[in-house]
Scaffold this motif. Structure first.
Motif, PDB file in Angstrom:
ATOM      1  N   ARG A   2     -39.627  -3.679  12.505  1.00 45.34           N
ATOM      2  CA  ARG A   2     -39.437  -3.696  13.944  1.00 45.34           C
ATOM      3  C   ARG A   2     -38.034  -3.177  14.054  1.00 45.34           C
ATOM      4  O   ARG A   2     -36.882  -4.075  13.872  1.00 45.34           O
ATOM      5  CB  ARG A   2     -39.662  -4.545  14.774  1.00 45.34           C
ATOM      6  N   SER A   4     -34.910  -1.500  16.857  1.00 44.17           N
ATOM      7  CA  SER A   4     -34.287  -1.710  18.032  1.00 44.17           C
ATOM      8  C   SER A   4     -33.502  -0.951  18.602  1.00 44.17           C
ATOM      9  O   SER A   4     -31.873  -0.919  17.502  1.00 44.17           O
ATOM     10  CB  SER A   4     -34.212  -3.354  18.173  1.00 44.17           C
ATOM     11  N   ARG A   8     -33.016   2.321  15.774  1.00 45.57           N
ATOM     12  CA  ARG A   8     -35.137   3.073  16.211  1.00 45.57           C
ATOM     13  C   ARG A   8     -34.558   4.614  15.074  1.00 45.57           C
ATOM     14  O   ARG A   8     -35.072   5.162  15.245  1.00 45.57           O
ATOM     15  CB  ARG A   8     -35.105   2.770  17.154  1.00 45.57           C
TER      16      ARG A   8
END
Length: 233
Positions: A2, A4, A8
């Motif tokens: 993931r 951020s 991203r």
């Protein structure tokens, strides 16, 4: 994995570039092999449908690998102290003067730690390796990626002209293959940026937190001592 913030966006752009590059590669190979379809059309069509998932799997695998490589370098090789030195970018700019293309992209002096980390994410390989390392090892891929970015616009203009029928009835296979190669290089460069940026941000965030915890504990101990003294009194 993931991401951020800006990492991203870099990962998304890298994934889209790899996806489009695979589509162009498959279509170019198909037109080279079978100027008049079909043939093995359904195989190529099936691979084209699966191409986004292949690009995503490749991007995720490479992002995790690069993230671990950068994190281990920062911790085990103590690169963190080298990368955040105030003179690190200045030394890099001096090394880039010998090459006109990279000097055009030379990073500016950073005014903050976050700005320095953004520069490091781009030039990590050049900063992490010793200055006496071969020029190709330090700057080879970034030079290739910047060259790909310069050639991408003319390549897409040529491809668009062929699509619109500038003397051709269909996109030329060679234009598609060239665009696929350029997109592959640009996409991988974005993946590098995403993974390096995330690793650098996470590492220094953890380092900052580890420096603040002892101070918080000391303050808590002092407060506990004061409470005990008050209770005794």
């Amino acid at each position: 994995m993931r991401f951020s913030g800006i990492s991203r966006l870099h990962f998304f752009l890298g994934w889209v570039s790899l996806w489009l590059g695979m589509e162009f590669l498959l279509l170019g190979e198909f037109l080279l092999r079978v100027p008049d379809p079909p043939g093995m059309y359904f195989i190529e069509a099936g691979l084209a449908i699966l191409a986004p998932f292949g690009a995503l799997a490749l991007g995720d695998h490479e992002a995790v690998r690069i993230y671990r490589e950068v994190w281990n370098g920062l911790g085990e090789r103590l690169l963190s102290t080298v990368l955040i030195e105030r003179d690190a970018v200045s030394r890099l700019r001096a090394d880039l003067r010998q090459h006109w293309l990279l000097w055009f992209y030379a990073p500016r002096e950073a005014r903050s730690l976050s700005g320095q980390l953004r520069q490091v994410a781009v030039w990590y390989q050049a900063l992490a390796l010793p200055t006496d390392s071969p020029f190709g090892r330090r700057f080879g891929f970034i030079m290739l990626s910047r060259l790909a970015m310069l050639l991408a616009l003319p390549a897409f203009i040529a491809l668009g002209a062929s699509v619109m029928g500038a003397g051709l009835r269909q996109p030329t296979p060679f234009a598609l293959l060239i665009c696929a190669l350029l997109l592959g290089v640009i996409g991988y460069d974005r993946l590098l940026m995403a993974a390096r940026g995330q690793a650098l941000g996470d590492f220094f965030a953890a380092w900052k937190a580890s420096r603040e915890r002892p101070l918080e504990r000391d303050m808590q101990f002092e407060q506990d001592d004061e409470d005990e003294a008050t209770a005794v009194a």
